[in-house]
Design a protein around this motif. Structure first.
Motif, PDB file in Angstrom:
ATOM      1  N   PRO A   1       0.576  -1.026   0.042  1.00  0.00           N
ATOM      2  CA  PRO A   1      -0.382  -0.278   0.232  1.00  0.00           C
ATOM      3  C   PRO A   1       0.823   1.145   0.036  1.00  0.00           C
ATOM      4  N   GLY A   2      -0.063   2.235  -0.585  1.00  0.00           N
ATOM      5  CA  GLY A   2       0.687   3.466  -0.664  1.00  0.00           C
ATOM      6  C   GLY A   2       0.856   4.404   1.040  1.00  0.00           C
ATOM      7  N   PRO A   3       2.010   5.043   0.997  1.00  0.00           N
ATOM      8  CA  PRO A   3       2.068   6.368   2.054  1.00  0.00           C
ATOM      9  C   PRO A   3       0.449   6.680   2.469  1.00  0.00           C
ATOM     10  N   ASP A   4      -0.009   7.187   1.715  1.00  0.00           N
ATOM     11  CA  ASP A   4      -1.640   7.822   2.020  1.00  0.00           C
ATOM     12  C   ASP A   4      -2.505   7.303   2.789  1.00  0.00           C
ATOM     13  N   ALA A   5      -2.008   5.563   2.370  1.00  0.00           N
ATOM     14  CA  ALA A   5      -3.233   4.987   3.011  1.00  0.00           C
ATOM     15  C   ALA A   5      -2.128   3.981   4.341  1.00  0.00           C
ATOM     16  N   LEU A   6      -0.762   3.750   4.565  1.00  0.00           N
ATOM     17  CA  LEU A   6      -0.202   3.924   4.812  1.00  0.00           C
ATOM     18  C   LEU A   6      -0.324   3.913   6.348  1.00  0.00           C
ATOM     19  N   GLN A   7       0.034   5.063   6.420  1.00  0.00           N
ATOM     20  CA  GLN A   7      -0.026   6.315   7.144  1.00  0.00           C
ATOM     21  C   GLN A   7      -1.259   5.795   8.242  1.00  0.00           C
ATOM     22  N   PHE A   8      -2.426   5.321   8.205  1.00  0.00           N
ATOM     23  CA  PHE A   8      -3.498   5.087   9.194  1.00  0.00           C
ATOM     24  C   PHE A   8      -3.399   3.725   9.824  1.00  0.00           C
ATOM     25  N   ALA A   9      -2.730   2.814   9.035  1.00  0.00           N
ATOM     26  CA  ALA A   9      -1.559   1.472   9.549  1.00  0.00           C
ATOM     27  C   ALA A   9      -1.022   1.587  10.664  1.00  0.00           C
ATOM     28  N   GLN A  10      -0.294   3.433  10.930  1.00  0.00           N
ATOM     29  CA  GLN A  10       1.431   3.671  11.348  1.00  0.00           C
ATOM     30  C   GLN A  10       0.659   3.790  12.589  1.00  0.00           C
ATOM     31  N   ASP A  11      -0.283   5.058  12.830  1.00  0.00           N
ATOM     32  CA  ASP A  11      -0.439   6.006  13.559  1.00  0.00           C
ATOM     33  C   ASP A  11      -2.066   5.742  14.136  1.00  0.00           C
ATOM     34  N   LYS A  12      -2.315   5.021  15.172  1.00  0.00           N
ATOM     35  CA  LYS A  12      -3.599   4.522  15.818  1.00  0.00           C
ATOM     36  C   LYS A  12      -4.579   6.179  15.834  1.00  0.00           C
ATOM     37  N   LEU A  13      -4.015   6.684  15.933  1.00  0.00           N
ATOM     38  CA  LEU A  13      -4.844   7.887  16.482  1.00  0.00           C
ATOM     39  C   LEU A  13      -4.736   8.875  14.864  1.00  0.00           C
ATOM     40  N   ALA A  14      -4.369   9.185  13.945  1.00  0.00           N
ATOM     41  CA  ALA A  14      -4.687   8.719  12.708  1.00  0.00           C
ATOM     42  C   ALA A  14      -5.979   8.259  12.616  1.00  0.00           C
ATOM     43  N   MET A  15      -5.335   6.777  11.752  1.00  0.00           N
ATOM     44  CA  MET A  15      -6.365   6.357  12.464  1.00  0.00           C
ATOM     45  C   MET A  15      -7.947   6.285  12.301  1.00  0.00           C
ATOM     46  N   ARG A  16      -8.005   6.652  13.584  1.00  0.00           N
ATOM     47  CA  ARG A  16      -9.413   7.011  14.801  1.00  0.00           C
ATOM     48  C   ARG A  16     -10.199   8.158  13.908  1.00  0.00           C
ATOM     49  N   ALA A  17      -9.492   8.869  13.836  1.00  0.00           N
ATOM     50  CA  ALA A  17      -9.839  10.484  13.276  1.00  0.00           C
ATOM     51  C   ALA A  17     -10.463   9.965  12.033  1.00  0.00           C
ATOM     52  N   ARG A  18      -9.824   9.501  10.104  1.00  0.00           N
ATOM     53  CA  ARG A  18     -10.065   9.556   9.240  1.00  0.00           C
ATOM     54  C   ARG A  18     -11.316   8.041   9.797  1.00  0.00           C
ATOM     55  N   LEU A  19     -11.516   7.179  10.747  1.00  0.00           N
ATOM     56  CA  LEU A  19     -12.634   6.465  10.501  1.00  0.00           C
ATOM     57  C   LEU A  19     -13.966   7.175  11.033  1.00  0.00           C
ATOM     58  N   GLU A  20     -14.102   8.080  12.121  1.00  0.00           N
ATOM     59  CA  GLU A  20     -14.454   8.408  12.677  1.00  0.00           C
ATOM     60  C   GLU A  20     -15.282   9.450  11.045  1.00  0.00           C
ATOM     61  N   GLU A  21     -14.297  10.020  10.402  1.00  0.00           N
ATOM     62  CA  GLU A  21     -14.582  10.481   8.472  1.00  0.00           C
ATOM     63  C   GLU A  21     -15.403   9.698   8.033  1.00  0.00           C
ATOM     64  N   LEU A  22     -15.019   8.670   7.902  1.00  0.00           N
ATOM     65  CA  LEU A  22     -15.947   7.795   7.560  1.00  0.00           C
ATOM     66  C   LEU A  22     -16.833   6.780   8.132  1.00  0.00           C
ATOM     67  N   GLY A  23     -16.886   7.428   9.200  1.00  0.00           N
ATOM     68  CA  GLY A  23     -18.101   6.689   9.884  1.00  0.00           C
ATOM     69  C   GLY A  23     -18.658   5.429   9.945  1.00  0.00           C
ATOM     70  N   VAL A  24     -17.138   4.947  10.519  1.00  0.00           N
ATOM     71  CA  VAL A  24     -17.168   3.208  10.413  1.00  0.00           C
ATOM     72  C   VAL A  24     -16.948   3.763  11.644  1.00  0.00           C
ATOM     73  N   PRO A  25     -18.354   2.525  12.362  1.00  0.00           N
ATOM     74  CA  PRO A  25     -18.385   2.306  14.076  1.00  0.00           C
ATOM     75  C   PRO A  25     -17.315   1.877  14.491  1.00  0.00           C
ATOM     76  N   GLN A  26     -16.446   2.207  15.943  1.00  0.00           N
ATOM     77  CA  GLN A  26     -15.665   2.512  16.794  1.00  0.00           C
ATOM     78  C   GLN A  26     -15.871   3.192  17.871  1.00  0.00           C
ATOM     79  N   PRO A  27     -14.929   2.341  18.363  1.00  0.00           N
ATOM     80  CA  PRO A  27     -14.425   3.048  20.343  1.00  0.00           C
ATOM     81  C   PRO A  27     -15.097   4.042  20.658  1.00  0.00           C
ATOM     82  N   ASP A  28     -15.127   5.094  21.582  1.00  0.00           N
ATOM     83  CA  ASP A  28     -14.787   6.330  22.374  1.00  0.00           C
ATOM     84  C   ASP A  28     -13.880   6.896  22.113  1.00  0.00           C
ATOM     85  N   TRP A  29     -13.660   7.754  21.496  1.00  0.00           N
ATOM     86  CA  TRP A  29     -11.696   7.662  22.090  1.00  0.00           C
ATOM     87  C   TRP A  29     -11.383   8.981  22.116  1.00  0.00           C
ATOM     88  N   ALA A  30     -10.334   9.824  22.628  1.00  0.00           N
ATOM     89  CA  ALA A  30      -9.435  11.200  22.780  1.00  0.00           C
ATOM     90  C   ALA A  30      -8.530  10.311  22.109  1.00  0.00           C
TER      91      ALA A  30
END
Ligand code: ADP
Length: 374
Positions: free
Chosen positions: A89-118
């Motif tokens: 995968p390219g860096p634009d995708a991979l960043q979300f597997a490298q950084d869990k905070l970035a992943m949480r923020a992006r999944l929220e934008e996508l409307g994917v169900p996830q635990p409450d987080w901060a």
């Protein structure tokens, strides 16, 4: 057609790509940290994946670069892209597997169900999150965690004091609600650069001490709705994040049949090892097909059940190979996969796959074969 695939990282995942690469006639090369597991088998360069020039030199000799792990720095990946290298995968995708905070923020934008987080920058912020979530929470280091390292259940903010102290200025930790899950699941999707995607059956994963111990494919007692929702989440993430290659989405199932995303891996994953023997197209072959932009294979199961049991630790008093005859003799239907890693307590040194029509039999045979290596 002669596709040269370069894999960065020489662990067991790279090692297990080698056999399907040979079968497909792909030329596979590995950039490994040492002359370890994969290095014994494929054309290997030994070098540091954090060093831009080392990685660029490696990339010049291949048609596509992919990964055994997620740790190649973004700057290095961007340089490869600027050089015109295919990176999947390219860096634009991979960043979300490298950084869990970035992943949480992006999944929220996508409307994917996830635990409450901060995002919590200090103990006061973590304490506020704890107060809002019944006094207990999960704290995670956003980067570099694996097998439960970098994950802590806390009830007081000072229990994460050492992590806050080690956090660089401007960085933060991830706080999550402690999900009362009934079990953990994983959903795999393979996606080509051209956009085609295939979906594996959702599986149940069993963790012990933060490490995957067993996987059952497909997840027992999964309702049609659960199967469909898990598949939809997998495809949504693969497409939304532009993932190419194999994607594994780790999930929590709650007692009201909701599923929440735990984390992502953009490479073959332990939750998919069953597919080597239990699916028409195993995840390692599928990953190669996907990153080389070849037609994807059928992900359907070959049997009613496939059970994967990890061999953890390995023998204290003998080499894995010394135990092999007894393990192979135990159950001729069991498929043993070893990684040529030195045994160490808790270390993943291999796994066993068993397929069949009876789940209890398959679980028994896989466990009893794996136990021969303990
Ligand atoms: P790693 O990156 O080390 O694999 P994970 O984020 O997958 O870490 O967490 C490891 C394990 O910790 C999970 O498999 C799960 O059992 C538990 N865990 C993680 N996050 C939560 C959460 N929010 N609620 C409950 N358990 C969790």
């Amino acid at each position: 057609m002669a596709v040269r695939v370069g894999v960065i990282g020489g662990g067991q995942l790279a090692r297990m790509m080698i056999a399907p690469a040979v079968e497909l006639g792909l030329d596979i090369r590995v950039l490994a940290e040492d002359h370890g597991m994969a290095a014994q088998l494929a054309a290997t360069q030994v070098g540091d994946y954090r060093d831009a020039e080392t990685v660029r030199r490696f990339a010049r000799e291949v048609d596509v670069v992919t990964f055994d792990h997620e740790h190649v720095p973004q700057e290095v990946l961007r340089l490869l892209q600027a050089d015109g290298v295919e990176v999947h995968p390219g860096p634009d995708a991979l960043q979300f597997a490298q950084d869990k905070l970035a992943m949480r923020a992006r999944l929220e934008e996508l409307g994917v169900p996830q635990p409450d987080w901060a995002r919590v920058e200090d103990e006061a912020a973590l304490q506020a999150f704890l107060d809002d979530h019944g006094g207990r929470a999960v704290v995670k280091t956003p980067r570099g965690g694996y097998d439960g390292k970098g994950v802590r259940v806390v009830s007081r903010a000072e229990e994460a004091a050492d992590w806050f102290a080690a956090t660089a200025d401007g960085d933060a930790l991830l706080a999550e609600e402690l999900v009362p899950f009934v079990r953990e699941l994983a959903q795999q999707v393979a996606r080509r650069p051209s956009g085609d995607a295939v979906v594996y059956p959702v599986v149940e994963t069993v963790q012990r001490d933060g490490v995957c111990a067993e996987v059952i494919a497909p997840a027992p007692d999964a309702s049609e709705k659960l199967v469909e929702v898990a598949a939809r989440i997998g495809v949504r993430i693969a497409e939304g994040l532009g993932v190419t290659g194999m994607l594994a989405v780790e999930l929590f199932e709650t007692d009201d049949e909701r599923i929440l995303v735990n984390e992502l891996a953009m490479r073959p994953h332990n939750s998919g090892h069953w597919s080597q023997d239990g699916a028409i197209t195993g995840q390692f072959e599928q990953h190669l097909r996907a990153v080389a932009d070849l037609p994807l294979g059928d992900p359907s199961p070959r049997a009613t059940w496939a059970v994967m049991v990890n061999i953890l630790g390995g023998p204290a008093d003998a080499a894995m190979t010394d135990r092999l005859p007894a393990a192979l003799a135990a159950h001729p239907s069991a498929k043993v996969h070893t990684y040529a890693k030195a045994p160490r307590p808790g270390r993943k040194v291999g796994h066993v796959n068993v397929t069949g029509d009876d789940l209890d039999d398959a679980v028994y045979e896989a466990r009893s074969t794996a136990a021969r290596f303990a």
